[in-house]
Design an enzyme around this catalytic site. Structure first.
Site, mmCIF file in Angstrom:
data_model
loop_
_atom_site.group_PDB
_atom_site.id
_atom_site.type_symbol
_atom_site.label_atom_id
_atom_site.label_comp_id
_atom_site.label_asym_id
_atom_site.label_seq_id
_atom_site.Cartn_x
_atom_site.Cartn_y
_atom_site.Cartn_z
ATOM 1 C CG ASP A 26 17.785 18.026 -6.712
ATOM 2 O OD1 ASP A 26 18.595 17.504 -6.288
ATOM 3 O OD2 ASP A 26 16.796 17.633 -6.533
ATOM 4 C CG HIS A 69 -20.390 -15.715 6.210
ATOM 5 N ND1 HIS A 69 -18.861 -15.498 6.059
ATOM 6 C CD2 HIS A 69 -19.891 -16.292 7.432
ATOM 7 C CE1 HIS A 69 -17.758 -16.067 6.922
ATOM 8 N NE2 HIS A 69 -18.868 -16.361 7.999
ATOM 9 C CB SER A 90 -27.516 6.887 -15.951
ATOM 10 O OG SER A 90 -27.667 6.512 -16.587
ATOM 11 C CB SER A 91 -25.301 9.234 -20.637
ATOM 12 O OG SER A 91 -24.754 8.086 -20.398
ATOM 13 C CG ASN A 127 -12.829 9.601 -6.654
ATOM 14 O OD1 ASN A 127 -12.434 10.123 -5.703
ATOM 15 N ND2 ASN A 127 -13.412 10.141 -8.669
ATOM 16 N NE ARG A 175 22.755 9.209 -2.238
ATOM 17 C CZ ARG A 175 21.239 9.282 -1.735
ATOM 18 N NH1 ARG A 175 20.660 8.575 -1.976
ATOM 19 N NH2 ARG A 175 20.454 10.170 -2.557
ATOM 20 C CB THR A 230 13.520 8.094 -9.039
ATOM 21 O OG1 THR A 230 14.245 8.549 -9.846
ATOM 22 C CG2 THR A 230 12.163 8.199 -9.324
#
Length: 462
Positions: free
Chosen positions: A91, A169, A293-294, A307, A333, A339
């Site tokens: 690269d 607690h 809720s569905s 999330n 090295r 990566t």
């Protein structure tokens, strides 16, 4: 079954693209390559500015033309590099060839051999990573963290006097205020944010094994370490003078550990607010058109905090791996860092997504003071701490002969519900001074918050 059209494998590039897109300008492959071009170009300019090897300083137009290679870096350059790397399988070498190609077009072929002069790939890479990570942190991630901190500070001030039952607690404990509890998170996060802002972003520029050997072979009478330092510092990053072939990545380890630390605090915030919502302390503000809720129409789920919690865990794991891997390089090295560093953007992406959800979530809750008040009124036994402490003070002052005030209150309150009337009757029967009795009888759970309200000033006044 037919194959799908090309699809993003990571949700960061699919479902959550909008929330994390600002990071891709820096931490994507294209962002890294643009920074590599920037380093190659600025190194060319630095060498010619010093008239090395018989060159003359470039005029302003030539410098502007060269700098346009990275300032206007776009789709054409991305495609060019993709094609070239398929041939070079390298690269950084592809970036070098891009700069050489553009030098020809600019009529600057005479200085083409100074492209990538005396550099190892890690001179370019370490500088490019320092630039891209610094810009991603200071321009995108840190401002978002500070927005969350500012939101917490605003909520802390707004709810500074909102008395609430504490839950040490998970059990009823000495009351606080919601404002003070949120201020704790703002205070913790501000400290780590300041550490991150004050951290280093370092690069090396010293050749194949960090010795400037090729530089000295080409021109022995130049102070190459000083030239490299001034070049790197001229890019507004720090210079690491003592390295192997690679910059040692210690600054990255420090950064990722601090970002992970901030993530741990944010995770604590997410789970605490989630719990406050479950207790009814906060009500969630309905979002028009949203479904909780569905199957249960009444529900408003605390998805922003859930999330955030999950993405902070993913980010923390990635930052931990980055820090653990990058701290070590075999001998002079190895390629494990290559990566690993390609996942820096993934780690920051999950962290930024969490911050975005926390910012939104904190803006979609409303304090239910009546719930807090009812919770306090149902737990008068938390005043046992105040009563036994006052009794101890009275004993010390010679106004009481009670032998074990803690045991006395433990017998009255441990594992039992005690109401206002029962506590008042108990206090009236205590062997303590009249002033102490009056203070204790006047005390309520909602009034037993100590300096909680004024402690908010610590964050409000900074």
């Amino acid at each position: 079954m037919s194959s799908l059209p090309d699809q993003p494998l990571s949700p960061l590039d699919g479902r959550y693209r909008a929330a994390v897109a600002p990071l891709s300008d820096f931490l994507s492959e294209a962002g890294l390559n643009r920074a590599r071009v920037e380093v190659e170009v600025e190194w060319l300019i630095a060498l010619t500015d010093r008239s090395l090897f018989g060159t003359s300083p470039l005029d302003d137009d030539d410098k502007a033309g060269l700098r346009a290679l990275y300032r206007d870096f776009g789709a054409d350059e991305i495609a060019w590099l993709g094609e070239k790397e398929r041939v070079t399988r390298h690269d950084v070498k592809a970036v070098e060839y891009l700069v050489r190609d553009r030098l020809e077009r600019l009529g600057l072929a005479g200085i083409a051999e100074l492209t990538h002069f005396a550099c190892t790939s890690e001179d370019i890479n370490s500088t490019a990573y320092a630039l891209t990570v610094q810009r991603a942190v200071t321009q995108v991630w840190l401002p978002k963290l500070r927005t969350v901190i500012a939101t917490l500070e605003t909520l802390a001030v707004e709810h500074r006097d909102a008395a609430m039952l504490s839950r040490t607690h998970g059990q009823p404990a000495t009351p606080s205020t919601m404002g003070k509890e949120l201020a704790v998170f703002a205070w913790r996060l501000q400290r780590v944010a300041d550490q991150i802002e004050g951290g280093d972003f370092l690069a090396k520029f010293s050749g194949a094994t960090g010795t400037w050997s090729a530089h000295l072979a080409a021109q022995p009478d130049v102070d190459w370490p000083e030239l490299s330092r001034s070049f790197i510092e001229g890019l507004d990053i720090g210079f690491n003078v003592l390295t192997t072939q690679i910059e040692s990545h210690d600054w990255q380890v420090e950064l990722y550990d601090r970002v992970r630390h901030a993530g741990g605090i944010l995770h604590n915030l997410a789970t605490d607010v989630w719990t406050y919502i479950s207790l009814g302390f906060f009500a969630q503000i309905p979002v028009a058109g949203a479904t909780g809720s569905s199957t249960m129409p009444h529900k408003i789920n605390p998805i922003r905090f859930e999330n955030a919690e999950a993405n902070l865990e993913i980010a923390g794991g990635l930052f931990g791996t980055l820090a653990q891997t990058l701290v070590t390089s075999r001998m002079q090295r190895d390629l494990t860092d290559s990566t690993t560093q390609r996942n820096i953007g993934v780690a920051f992406g999950h962290s930024l997504l969490a911050l975005d959800n926390l910012e939104r979530g904190l803006g979609e809750i409303s304090l239910s003071q009546h719930v807090l008040d009812a919770d306090l009124d149902a737990n008068w036994e938390v005043l046992a701490e105040a009563i036994q402490t006052v009794v101890r003070a009275e004993i010390t002052a010679g106004r009481s002969q009670i032998s074990d005030p803690y045991a006395l209150l433990k017998e009255l309150t441990r594992g039992r519900r005690v109401g206002a009337a029962e506590l008042a009757e108990f206090v009236r029967g205590l062997d303590i001074g009249d002033d102490a009795k009056e203070r204790l009888i006047a005390l309520t759970p909602g009034g037993y918050t100590g300096l909680a309200s004024s402690l908010v000033d610590v964050v409000a006044s900074r």
